[in-house]
Design an enzyme around this catalytic site. Sequence first.
Site, PDB file in Angstrom:
ATOM      1  N   CYS A  79      -9.358 -19.662 -23.184  1.00 51.29           N
ATOM      2  CA  CYS A  79      -8.163 -20.475 -22.958  1.00 51.29           C
ATOM      3  C   CYS A  79      -8.343 -21.430 -21.787  1.00 51.29           C
ATOM      4  O   CYS A  79      -7.588 -22.390 -21.643  1.00 51.29           O
ATOM      5  CB  CYS A  79      -6.930 -19.591 -22.748  1.00 51.29           C
ATOM      6  SG  CYS A  79      -6.872 -18.742 -21.160  1.00 51.29           S
ATOM      7  N   SER A 354     -16.895 -20.673 -10.322  1.00 57.49           N
ATOM      8  CA  SER A 354     -17.928 -20.911  -9.307  1.00 57.49           C
ATOM      9  C   SER A 354     -17.418 -20.582  -7.911  1.00 57.49           C
ATOM     10  O   SER A 354     -16.217 -20.688  -7.633  1.00 57.49           O
ATOM     11  CB  SER A 354     -18.384 -22.373  -9.349  1.00 57.49           C
ATOM     12  OG  SER A 354     -17.334 -23.238  -8.958  1.00 57.49           O
ATOM     13  N   GLY A 357     -16.037 -23.802  -6.447  1.00 53.39           N
ATOM     14  CA  GLY A 357     -14.701 -24.128  -6.938  1.00 53.39           C
ATOM     15  C   GLY A 357     -13.638 -23.300  -6.257  1.00 53.39           C
ATOM     16  O   GLY A 357     -12.548 -23.802  -5.926  1.00 53.39           O
ATOM     17  N   ARG A 435      -8.818  -5.519   0.997  1.00 50.90           N
ATOM     18  CA  ARG A 435      -7.771  -6.268   0.288  1.00 50.90           C
ATOM     19  C   ARG A 435      -6.716  -5.266  -0.184  1.00 50.90           C
ATOM     20  O   ARG A 435      -7.031  -4.148  -0.606  1.00 50.90           O
ATOM     21  CB  ARG A 435      -8.325  -7.083  -0.883  1.00 50.90           C
ATOM     22  CG  ARG A 435      -8.660  -6.309  -2.132  1.00 50.90           C
ATOM     23  CD  ARG A 435      -9.477  -7.133  -3.116  1.00 50.90           C
ATOM     24  NE  ARG A 435      -8.871  -8.396  -3.479  1.00 50.90           N
ATOM     25  CZ  ARG A 435      -8.144  -8.577  -4.584  1.00 50.90           C
ATOM     26  NH1 ARG A 435      -7.904  -7.570  -5.408  1.00 50.90           N
ATOM     27  NH2 ARG A 435      -7.648  -9.772  -4.874  1.00 50.90           N
ATOM     28  N   GLN A 802      11.650  -8.287 -35.151  1.00 48.23           N
ATOM     29  CA  GLN A 802      11.973  -6.907 -35.521  1.00 48.23           C
ATOM     30  C   GLN A 802      13.145  -6.851 -36.500  1.00 48.23           C
ATOM     31  O   GLN A 802      13.476  -5.775 -36.978  1.00 48.23           O
ATOM     32  CB  GLN A 802      12.329  -6.103 -34.264  1.00 48.23           C
ATOM     33  CG  GLN A 802      11.171  -5.872 -33.316  1.00 48.23           C
ATOM     34  CD  GLN A 802      11.618  -5.239 -32.008  1.00 48.23           C
ATOM     35  OE1 GLN A 802      11.618  -5.890 -30.978  1.00 48.23           O
ATOM     36  NE2 GLN A 802      11.987  -3.980 -32.034  1.00 48.23           N
ATOM     37  N   PHE A 833       8.912  -4.176 -28.488  1.00 46.83           N
ATOM     38  CA  PHE A 833       9.624  -3.436 -27.437  1.00 46.83           C
ATOM     39  C   PHE A 833      11.091  -3.851 -27.297  1.00 46.83           C
ATOM     40  O   PHE A 833      11.673  -3.725 -26.225  1.00 46.83           O
ATOM     41  CB  PHE A 833       8.908  -3.569 -26.086  1.00 46.83           C
ATOM     42  CG  PHE A 833       7.418  -3.477 -26.189  1.00 46.83           C
ATOM     43  CD1 PHE A 833       6.818  -2.308 -26.646  1.00 46.83           C
ATOM     44  CD2 PHE A 833       6.608  -4.552 -25.895  1.00 46.83           C
ATOM     45  CE1 PHE A 833       5.439  -2.212 -26.782  1.00 46.83           C
ATOM     46  CE2 PHE A 833       5.237  -4.478 -26.029  1.00 46.83           C
ATOM     47  CZ  PHE A 833       4.648  -3.299 -26.466  1.00 46.83           C
ATOM     48  N   GLU A1296      10.457   5.687 -27.980  1.00 46.59           N
ATOM     49  CA  GLU A1296      11.105   5.344 -26.713  1.00 46.59           C
ATOM     50  C   GLU A1296      11.235   6.497 -25.717  1.00 46.59           C
ATOM     51  O   GLU A1296      11.057   6.279 -24.508  1.00 46.59           O
ATOM     52  CB  GLU A1296      12.501   4.767 -26.996  1.00 46.59           C
ATOM     53  CG  GLU A1296      12.469   3.443 -27.722  1.00 46.59           C
ATOM     54  CD  GLU A1296      13.854   2.982 -28.124  1.00 46.59           C
ATOM     55  OE1 GLU A1296      14.320   1.983 -27.563  1.00 46.59           O
ATOM     56  OE2 GLU A1296      14.472   3.630 -28.998  1.00 46.59           O
TER      57      GLU A1296
END
Length: 1365
Positions: A79, A354, A357, A435, A802, A833, A1296
Site C-alpha cells: 500500500c 531507509s 528517510g 523505549r 450483517q 463485530f 460475545e
Amino acid sequence: MVMETERKAGALVFAVNGERFELPTVDPSTTLLEFLRSRTPFKSVKLSCGEGGCGACVVLLSKYDPVLDKVEDCTISSCLTLLCNINRCSITTSEGIGNSKDGFHPIHQRFAGFHASQCGFCTPGICVSLFGALVNAEKSNRLEPPPGFSKLTVSEAEKAVAGNLCRCTGYRPIADACKSLAADVDIEDLGFNSFWRKEDSKEVKKSKLPLYNCNNEVCTFPEFLKKEIRSGMYLDSERYNWYSPASVGELQNLLKVNKGTEMKIVVSNTGMGYYKELERYETYIDLKHIPELSILRIDQTGVEIGATVTISKVIEALTKERQHDFHSRDEIVFRKIASHMEKVASEFIRNTASVGGNLVMAQRKGFPSDIATILLAVDSVVDIMSGHQFERITLEEFLLRPPLDINNVLLSVKIPSVRKAFPETNTILLFETYRAAPRPLGKALAFLNAAFLAEVSPCETSDGILVNQCQLAFGAYGTKHAIRARRVEEFLSGKILNAEVLYEAIKLVRATVVPEDGTANPAYRSSLASGFLFEFFSSLLDRGAEITTSFLNGCKSTSLVKHSKLGQNNDQFYSNKSPTLISSARQVVELSKSYHPVGEPVTKSGAAIQASGEAIYVDDIPSPTNCLHGAFIYSAKPLAQVKSINVNSKPHLDGVAAVISHKDIPEVGENIGSSFMFGTEPLFADDLTQCAGQRLALVVADTQKNADRAALSAVVTYGMEDLEPPILSVEEAVKRSSFFEVPSFIDPKPVGDISKGMADADHKIVSAEIKLGSQYYFYMETQAALAVPDEDNCIVVYSSTQCPEYAHSVIARCLGIPEHNVRVLTRRAGGAFGGKTVPSLPVATACALAAHKLHRPVRIYLNRKTDMITTGGRHPMKITYTVGFKSDGKVTALQLEILIDAGIAPDMSPMMPHTIMSALQKYDWGALSFDIKVCKTNNVSKSAMRAPGDVQGSFIAEAIIEHVASTLSLEVDSVRSLNLHKYNSLKSFYQDSAGEPLEYALPSIWDKLAMSSRFNQRIEMVKKFNGEHKWKKRGISRVPIIFGVRVRPTPGRVSILKDGSIVVEVGGIEIGQGLWTKVKQITAFGLNSILGSEDGDLLDRVRVIQADTLSLIQGGVTGGSTTSESSCEAVRLCCNILVERLTPFKERLQEQMGPIKWEALISLAHLQSVNLAASSFYIPDAASSLYLNYGAAVSEVEVNLLTGETTMLQVDIIYDCGQSLNPAVDLGQIEGGFVQGIGFFMSEEWLTNSDGLLVTDSTWTYKIPSMDTIPKQFNVEILNSSHNEKRVLSSKASGEPPLLLAVSVHCATRAAIKEARKQLLSWSSLDEYKSIFQLDVPATFPVVKELCGLDAVEKYLEWSLGKNM
C-alpha cells in the site's frame, strides 16, 4: 526539461506470481497495491489501513543481482510501495505461493488446520509474511532441519508476523500455525488442530502435519525476468516522470533543472504511511541507484550508512558475526542499536524504509524517530549535499537546523567507533537504549525513547563507581526532535555515583525533558525520562552487583561486573537468545460424537481459500465497465449550518464525476441512511449538520484514490448563526433533557426492595462515579459496497453487511422504488463485530443512490480514517452508584444512575439498558434499582459492538465489588465468591432465562477454575514476587460472567442438486464466526439418516451460498451470538422435510433395486419429480429463546513501575458452550473475543477533539492488541455442560460472552497497582494509604504509571537517602 543520460532507459517491467507485466506508461503516484487490485486477477493483497500498519497488503518482493547471481527476497507493504519502484522486480502474493488450482502451500494448509483464519481478510498477508521468513531462513547455512520442518526458529516465525494485525482470532492459533514450521518447535506446545489427536505420539503428530519440503518451494524470481535485468534497468523518464540518477552529480543536475517544479524525492515512500500527502508531483526522483547513497561499510572507524540503505540491511550488518579482532566495545554498541531498530516499525516496513528517510522526516517534519535518538547518543555524524556543496556535521547539529528544503539531500550517516571517544582502559562501557510504546514490536510510536552511553570505572579513592563521561539522548516525547541532555551529562561526568548524585541528575532530567504544549500525557513522558535514567545508572549504586542481562528485579537493562572482574571482562555481554512472544497455551476440549459430524472440530469452511487469498470480499469483485468510486465528505463541526461544499473539480485532472448530497435524493424517496426498530438516521445532513463525522456528501470519481483525494481536499463552509451550543456530553444532555425513549417491552425491571436493602447494610458507598469510553470495531475490511444499475429501474447491491434485509429496505426507501426492484447480495464480511449492522447501511445506500442517479456502477470502499470517524462504535457512559453491604462484604442493595451517550440517532441504543443490566446482574446484589437514560447528543451515532452494553455492565459490577472489598480491606476474590448467585437469587434476577437448577453451571466453573489454574497457589507466588521486587509488581484476579442471549427467528433453505451436491441458504451472514461451517455440519447430520452405509459423509458435498435478499427473505440481523445456532436449526428443519420426502421414496426403490447409493437416489428422485428443495422459518418457542451463558477467567499480569507497561503473563478460561456444535470454531470465538476485550480494557483509546471529532483515527494512534501484547500463556477449557433439548442440539453461544472475561486482566492490573501504591506509601511521608482508587478504561501505560506514581523513582531515592542518613 530534465537532463538526458546515455544510460539505456526502458519500460516498466516486472513479474507478479511468475506473470510478466509491461506498462508503457503509468501515473508515478500509483502504488503496487492499487495496481494489483485494479489491473491483475490477484486479490489476496488487501487494503485495510493504507498506512503500512496492519500487514493486510504484504507481498514478497524479489530482486535479482546478476553479478552475484543471487535473488534477494523480502516482504514489503504494497500500500506504500510505488509501482515504479519495482521495475525489474518480482512480486509474489499469497495466490502465488499456492492456490486451489495448483495446490495449497503447506502454510495455507497449516493455517486452515490450526483454525488460524476466521473472517480471513488478514490471513493472506500473514501467510506472505511467514513465507518471506521461510524463504530467507532456507538460504541460511544452518543445519538441515528434520523432515517436514524448515530452518526457521520459533522466535523468527512469531516475529515474522508480529506486525500483522488480526481482529478475530486472538493470535494464538496464528502463532501455532507459524511455529509448526520451525525446526526447534516442541510439537507438544502446538495447540488444538485438525491434524492429530491429543493422545497421538510426537512422531505421529509430526507425520500428520501437511508436508513441507524446501525443495518444492516456489520460484520467487522467474527466469524470463533475469534475462531482462541488464536491458533498460532505468525507466524512461519522459514516459513515467520518474528519474533514477546514477550518481550524486546526476542528482545535482536533476535538482537544478527541475527547480521550481513540484518534485518528490523518494527511496521507499514509507513516509506516506504517516504523512498523507494530497499534493500531485510533476517529477519523482528515485535515489536508490546512487552508489554513494547505498554504501554500508563497517570498519575500525565505525559504520557508514548510505541514506538509502534500509533499516533491515543495517540491522543485518550490525548483528553479523565479525572477526575476533574487531573492537568489542563497538560490537556491543552495534548490537544494541540493531536490537532497538528491530522494534522500529514492522519488518515489512523496515525492509524498504531507509535510515536516511527516517532521519530526514525527523529533521524536516519532527517525526518522533527512534533511530535519530539512538544514533544521537553515539555521536553520529551526517553528510549533506546542499546544491553543489558538501559538508559533514554532527547529527545533533543536523537536527537543530531549520527544515531541509528539496535541494538539500542527506547522503549518509556515520556511527563512529567508540574507540576514539572511549579508549580501551580499565573502565567499563555501558550502552543501553530504551523505549516505552504501546507495543513492544510492530508499528507503535514511542511515548519516549532514549539511549545512554557511559564510561565508568571504580573510584580509586573511595568505594563507589566513577562516571568518567556519559552521553544521554532523549526523543519522541513531544518536541521537534531528539536532544542530547547536555546539562545532565556535564553534571554526571566526573562524579562518584551515589543516590544523592542520581537524585540530582534525575531532577535535571525532569527540567530538561519537557514536552511542548499540547503533547498528550506530558507528565508521564517526563517521568519516563527519569525512570530510564534511573534504570540505567542505579545498578551501579551497589558496587557488588553481578553482571547480568537483567536488572532491578527483572527490568531490561544490563548492569555491571564486580570490580574484581574489571580486568577479566570489561564490557557488557550480549545474548543472542530471542525470547518467544507466546510461551505456551493449553486447550481442553471435550469432543461429542452424538450428532456426527456436528460437535467435531471440523476445519472452518473456506479457510484454505481465505489463506491463499481466493475468498472473495466485496472490494474483490471486479469493477463493472464504467464503474465509479465514491468517498464521503463528512462534517468537522458538531452542530452547524452547511452553507457550501466546494470540491475543486478538475475533470481532466482528478476524475471527479459528481458530488451527491441530500439534494440528489429522488422526490419520491427519503433522506434515509439507516433504519432500525427504534428510528432512522439521514443518509446525508441537509442544511444543518448534527455532529462532527456526519456524512455531508459523496464524491464520485473515476478511481478510489481520486475520490478520496477530492473528499479530503473538499472545503466546507459552516455557519453558526442562531444555533444553540452542541450537546457533547451526557451531563449536558441531562441539563437539556435530550433523551431517546426506551420502549417499555425492553426496559429492564428492578429487583427487590431497595429501601430495605439499604437499611440492612452495615456500610454504604454513596454516589461513586465511573466513566467508560468508546471502542472502535476495527474490522480488517472497512465498510464496502458495490451498486450496479439493472433493467427496469432495478438495482443490485453487493454489501459487506450483517443485515442485508435492512440494507434492502433502506435502499428502496431512499430511492423511492418498490423493494422487489432492489437486490442485496452478501457473501461474507471481513470482520464485523456489530459494525456491519446499522453502520453499514448508509454505505450501501449512498452507493445505490449514486448508481441510480448516474446510471453507472458505483462502488465505495471507505478509507480507514473515514471509516473510524463516521461509523461510531461502543457506547460511552457515565455511571453513578450507591451500594450498601455487610461487614463481611455481602452486598444488600445497589442503586445505579447510568447516562449513555447514543449520539445523534437512536440506532440500537435503546437496547443498551437491558444488556447493561443483564450482565451486571451476575452478582446477587440483594436489591437492585436503577435510572438509565439514553442521551441524544451531537456526537456520531453509537451502535452495537460485540457484547454491546454487556461488557460495560460486567465492568461496572467488578468495579463495585472491588470498591466494596477495598473499603472493607478484604480480599476481593472472597467478596466475589460471597456475592455469587445461588439458584434462587439467580431466578430472581434473571427470571425467564435462568433455566433449570442443573443448568446453573457457574458455581462449578468457579471452583473448577480455581483448581485447574492453581489460583490459590499462584496468589501466594504473586505475594512472594511482590515482596522481592521493587520495580515490577504482579496481580492476579478471578472473574465470573453471566451472559444472557436471545435466539431469534431465522430462515433457511436446503436444495439437493441432480448430482447429489447440496446448496444451503441461511439468513445468517458469515463474518468469521464459523456460521457456514456449523451449517454445513448440521446439514450433513440432518440428511445422514437417508445415507447408505457406503455413502460416507455428506459434509464435503455441502456448499453454503451468499445471502440474496430476493431469494431468501426475512434474514434479519446476524448478531447477538445466536445466529449460527438459529441458522442451524432452520437448516435442520429443512433437512427433516427432505428426509420425510426421500425416505419413503428410497424404501420403494430399495424394494425394487436393493441398496442404493446417494447419487443414484437423488438422480432418480429428480427424474420422479420429488421436490428436492425445502424452506423453513425457524421460530424459537418462548422456553428456548432466552438462556444464560456462564464462564470464568483467571488473569495474572506484571506491571513495570517505571513505564506503566502491563504484561499479561497467564490467562486461564473455562467457558460453558453447552454441547459445542464445533469446538474448534467456538475455541476461536472464545480466544478472539477475549483478546478484543483486552483491547477495550487495556489499549484502545477513543479520543476526540473539542468538537467531538475523533482524533485517534489511524493505526498510528489507535492500538488494537497484537501478537506481542496477548497473554504469554493462554489456557482455555471448553466445558460441555448438561444437555438441554430446548436448545439447538444442546449448544450455547460463544461469539460475545467471552469478551466480558477480559475484565479479569483489568482487575489483575488493579491488584498490581495496589501493591505498587503500598510500596510508594512506604517510601513517602504520607500517613494514610489510599487503597481506593479508580483505574480508568483503557488502562494504558500513562494511566497505570500515574497510579503507580509518576514520581516513584524520586520518592524511592528520597527514602533511600533518608534511610542512610
